[in-house]
Design a protein around this motif. Structure first.
Motif, PDB file in Angstrom:
ATOM      1  N   LEU A 123       0.950  -1.092  -0.122  1.00  0.00           N
ATOM      2  CA  LEU A 123       0.030   0.041  -0.025  1.00  0.00           C
ATOM      3  C   LEU A 123       0.802   1.305   0.106  1.00  0.00           C
ATOM      4  O   LEU A 123       1.888   1.505   0.629  1.00  0.00           O
ATOM      5  CB  LEU A 123      -0.897   0.017   1.110  1.00  0.00           C
ATOM      6  N   LYS A 124       0.488   2.315  -0.938  1.00  0.00           N
ATOM      7  CA  LYS A 124       1.191   3.419  -0.831  1.00  0.00           C
ATOM      8  C   LYS A 124       0.435   4.444  -0.105  1.00  0.00           C
ATOM      9  O   LYS A 124      -0.847   4.400   0.050  1.00  0.00           O
ATOM     10  CB  LYS A 124       1.357   4.037  -2.371  1.00  0.00           C
TER      11      LYS A 124
ATOM     12  N   ARG B 254       5.736   3.004  -0.231  1.00  0.00           N
ATOM     13  CA  ARG B 254       5.275   1.821   0.559  1.00  0.00           C
ATOM     14  C   ARG B 254       5.943   1.778   1.668  1.00  0.00           C
ATOM     15  O   ARG B 254       7.358   1.476   1.589  1.00  0.00           O
ATOM     16  CB  ARG B 254       5.292   0.479  -0.240  1.00  0.00           C
ATOM     17  N   PRO B 255       5.765   1.905   2.852  1.00  0.00           N
ATOM     18  CA  PRO B 255       6.465   1.855   4.108  1.00  0.00           C
ATOM     19  C   PRO B 255       6.679   0.310   4.499  1.00  0.00           C
ATOM     20  O   PRO B 255       6.149  -0.591   3.925  1.00  0.00           O
ATOM     21  CB  PRO B 255       5.481   2.393   5.083  1.00  0.00           C
ATOM     22  N   TRP B 256       7.539   0.409   5.357  1.00  0.00           N
ATOM     23  CA  TRP B 256       8.112  -1.059   5.728  1.00  0.00           C
ATOM     24  C   TRP B 256       7.582  -1.399   7.170  1.00  0.00           C
ATOM     25  O   TRP B 256       7.432  -0.350   7.982  1.00  0.00           O
ATOM     26  CB  TRP B 256       9.569  -1.002   5.899  1.00  0.00           C
ATOM     27  N   ILE B 257       7.266  -2.784   7.533  1.00  0.00           N
ATOM     28  CA  ILE B 257       6.986  -3.000   8.776  1.00  0.00           C
ATOM     29  C   ILE B 257       8.030  -4.165   9.413  1.00  0.00           C
ATOM     30  O   ILE B 257       8.297  -5.129   8.560  1.00  0.00           O
ATOM     31  CB  ILE B 257       5.443  -3.890   8.816  1.00  0.00           C
TER      32      ILE B 257
ATOM     33  N   THR C 146      -8.095   1.909  -1.313  1.00  0.00           N
ATOM     34  CA  THR C 146      -7.466   2.535  -2.582  1.00  0.00           C
ATOM     35  C   THR C 146      -6.234   2.698  -2.578  1.00  0.00           C
ATOM     36  O   THR C 146      -5.692   3.325  -1.486  1.00  0.00           O
ATOM     37  CB  THR C 146      -8.662   3.720  -2.904  1.00  0.00           C
ATOM     38  N   GLY C 147      -5.285   2.160  -3.526  1.00  0.00           N
ATOM     39  CA  GLY C 147      -4.062   2.589  -3.699  1.00  0.00           C
ATOM     40  C   GLY C 147      -3.189   1.573  -3.409  1.00  0.00           C
ATOM     41  O   GLY C 147      -1.856   1.489  -3.461  1.00  0.00           O
TER      42      GLY C 147
ATOM     43  N   ILE D  28      -4.717   7.441   1.687  1.00  0.00           N
ATOM     44  CA  ILE D  28      -4.672   7.193   2.969  1.00  0.00           C
ATOM     45  C   ILE D  28      -3.123   7.965   3.560  1.00  0.00           C
ATOM     46  O   ILE D  28      -2.117   7.358   3.085  1.00  0.00           O
ATOM     47  CB  ILE D  28      -4.659   5.347   3.510  1.00  0.00           C
ATOM     48  N   PRO D  29      -3.263   8.546   4.339  1.00  0.00           N
ATOM     49  CA  PRO D  29      -1.892   9.310   5.171  1.00  0.00           C
ATOM     50  C   PRO D  29      -1.343   8.386   5.943  1.00  0.00           C
ATOM     51  O   PRO D  29      -1.783   7.394   6.413  1.00  0.00           O
ATOM     52  CB  PRO D  29      -2.642  10.488   5.925  1.00  0.00           C
TER      53      PRO D  29
END
Length: 677
Positions: A279-280, A292-295, A409-410, A430-431
């Motif tokens: 997800l971006k 896209r963040p990392w977890i 979405t995204g 989405i922020p």
């Protein structure tokens, strides 16, 4: 063998030796009934009570056996060891067709096996059962002999031995056999993935060469394509995959999938790994797409609770690993304050016994190994190529992406990816902070409260029940968790401690140089906070106690991350051609901050992940841990606006117009004299 009654003269295998049952006796000592067995060759007599016989039968040391004098041929013995359901259908039907005649012969007590009585019996039974193709009398006679010789009522004794038909091996000239084997190894069993027709073409050339060298009487014919296909079919699947696709592919498809050790208590085993969200997300202030963040997440293998995680744009590194471990070992009181919509509590925290991870470079860091030894947990590395060893965290990432990311979405769903480029399903909406809050709520209110198939229980309930029996180990203090920071061994000079263009100094640090046995080349251990390089932690070489050391420059601002500083130094190097000083670095740092904000507001954006990392977008230590006065998390001092640098300089500090000679000179300078950078 199949089920039989234990009768007199029955042969039994006891511990691998054949004995024959002679009689049933009553022992005088306890009056229990017992079996007496006799060895047919030595005459040895052994006695087993019924209880001893049954116990040996259960343990597998006693089995029914056949008469050695009436031993069946090897092919028939092999059939009696094969499951009847796995026999080919044609062979099963042939045996089932003969079975009524064999059983009917014994049920009617027919004494003679000659032609006339057997023919009469076959005709009568065929009329009764409606068989239009009854067996011949001599065929039935042969089957009756096998049935009686085996002493069993097993239908497998009647299975025809079709596999004995034809030649036992290929009738092929030795030269062709040798060249066929070579052609298969050199043409088919290669990464080129050639087909059988290519093997035949190579073999055809070898046969052609043979025929040219020999006379008319020794001419050979090239085998047909079907012959070569049968030879290839005889190769086992693992060897074929190994030669054509490589060991990793062969192991993945044919190796037995095992599981890691099962946990019996909380935090006995935890698994840690990274994943990039499908997800971006947007920047919270400007609305620009960050990427896209990392977890990095930690899961408890016993309860399946997520005991710690870190979300940000830092790629898998020692920083993200230590942030996730620090989150695991601290109370989660911040959840109630920052996310009031979350209804569930988050009681999961403590020090694990073993942390299971893969062989990523970040997990082999000396800083992490030393921290694990100090805090009392062990790093356990999964075998290479065995992701199932830490399959719990792998499966969690898939579930998290499906429930948190794929419904927004995204999303960059793997199912809509084209090669290595992910196609988003619509514009990102989405922020980043909303995504972090969404992840918290899904983990705590959904994942922790749903029935987990692996444990057939609710993770949160299982954690509470186990915690009531025995609390997990807790860290001695919040200060002790500073061990979960990247460390380094450095020397001390009059100018203090240098690391790149950073410098820290204090009177307490200089006092170490005055110790009687401290030499100029000796090193001390330091810990750097990646989120704020203003203050470092130095381990005293004598007392072993950590103490804080501030910057040598009293005007050095707080809140500068290590990544921001390294990018600023790189930009300053490219601008000044090696003549770097503190003022140039600070100017570059300020320019990069201004440009990062401008890039996030532009329509045409690129390298947004680097910009997000430069702005230090991600879960901060202050989000989930009490602030430590020595951490230097105070608000940064205001800075004056400077002219903005180019967008390319933020993404890549080395300007495109720099000549190659200067770039090589900079690399050589960094390699030969790192202290000057």
């Amino acid at each position: 063998m199949t089920a039989q009654r234990l009768r007199k003269d029955q042969f039994v295998a006891i511990d691998g030796n054949i004995f024959q049952l002679r009689r049933v006796v009553t022992r005088q000592a306890d009056g229990a009934r017992a079996y007496q067995f006799e060895h047919p060759e030595t005459g040895e007599i052994i006695t087993k009570s019924i209880a001893e016989y049954e116990q040996g039968f259960v343990e597998g040391t006693i089995e029914l056996a056949e008469d050695p004098a009436k031993a069946l041929d090897p092919e028939t013995k092999a059939l009696l060891n094969v499951d009847f359901g796995s026999v080919p259908e044609t062979m099963r039907k042939a045996a089932q067709r003969i079975l009524p005649y064999v059983r009917g012969f014994h049920d009617r007590c027919i004494r003679s096996k000659s032609k006339k009585p057997l023919t009469k019996f076959i005709n009568e039974l065929a009329a009764e059962i409606g068989d239009t193709h009854p067996p011949a009398w001599n065929s039935l006679c042969r089957h009756l002999g096998q049935w009686e010789k085996a002493g069993t009522r097993d239908v497998r004794i009647l299975v025809p031995k079709y596999h004995k038909r034809g030649p036992r091996q290929r009738q092929m000239h030795p030269f062709i056999q040798e060249k066929l084997t070579c052609a298969i190894n050199e043409v088919y069993l290669t990464t080129s993935k050639n087909k059988a027709k290519h093997v035949r073409a190579a073999l055809f050339e070898e046969v052609k060469r043979w025929n040219a060298e020999h006379g008319p009487e020794q001419q050979l014919a090239c085998p047909a394509l079907r012959t070569i296909q049968r030879a290839i079919k005889d190769i086992d699947q693992y060897t074929k995959a190994l030669k054509r696709f490589g060991k990793a592919y062969a192991d993945h498809h044919f190796k037995a999938v095992m599981v890691g050790p099962e946990a019996k208590d909380l935090l006995e085993f935890v698994e840690i790994d990274h994943t990039q969200v499908d997800l971006k997300v947007l920047d919270d202030e400007t609305g620009s797409v960050l990427g896209r963040p990392w977890i990095t997440a930690v899961i408890d293998r016993y309860s399946r609770c997520i005991v710690g995680f870190y979300i940000g744009f830092t790629p898998p590194s020692i920083t993200s690993v230590m942030m996730a471990l620090r989150h695991m070992m601290t109370p989660k009181e911040y959840v109630k304050q920052r996310y009031p919509e979350v209804q569930s509590e988050y009681p999961c925290w403590g020090v694990p016994d073993q942390v299971i991870c893969d062989h990523g470079a970040e997990f082999h860091s000396e800083s992490l190994i030393e921290a694990s030894q100090q805090l009392g947990f062990t790093m356990t590395y999964a075998p290479v190529g065995c992701p199932e060893f830490k399959g719990k965290i792998e499966r969690f990432f898939r579930t998290a992406n499906e429930n948190v990311g794929h419904t927004v979405t995204g999303t960059a769903h793997p199912g809509v990816r084209d090669g290595l480029v992910a196609k988003t399903a619509g514009e990102t909406q989405i922020p980043f902070k909303v995504f972090v809050a969404r992840f918290h709520r899904w983990v705590l209110d959904v994942y922790h409260r749903s029935v987990h198939e692996g444990i057939v229980d609710v993770p949160l309930r299982r954690w509470k029940e186990a915690e009531a029996r025995r609390e997990p180990r807790r860290p001695p203090s919040m200060k002790s968790l500073n061990a979960l920071r990247p460390s380094d061994n450095v020397t001390i000079t009059r100018e203090g401690i240098k690391r790149g263009r950073l410098r820290w100094n204090s009177q307490e640090l200089q006092a170490i140089r005055t110790l009687p046995d401290f030499k100029a080349q000796d090193t001390v251990k330091i810990r750097i906070n990646p989120d704020d390089v203003h203050t470092i932690e130095v381990i005293h070489p004598k007392s072993g106690q950590p103490f804080a050391v501030g910057p040598a420059d009293p005007n050095f601002p707080t809140g500068i991350t290590l990544f921001q500083w390294e990018r600023a130094v790189s930009l300053a190097n490219s601008r000044a051609s090696g003549a770097v000083n503190h003022d140039i670095i600070m100017k570059a740092l300020n320019d990069l901050r201004i440009q990062a904000d401008q890039l996030l507001r532009q329509k045409n954006r690129f390298h947004t992940k680097k910009v997000a990392r430069f702005k230090n977008i991600g879960m901060q230590p202050g989000d989930f841990t009490p602030k430590d006065p020595t951490d230097g998390n105070a608000a940064p001092e205001p800075v004056n606006e400077m002219p903005a640098v180019s967008a390319q300089e933020v993404a890549d500090p080395m300007p495109p117009s720099a000549p190659p000679a200067q770039a090589w000179a900079t690399k050589i300078l960094r390699k030969n004299n790192p202290s000057t950078i």
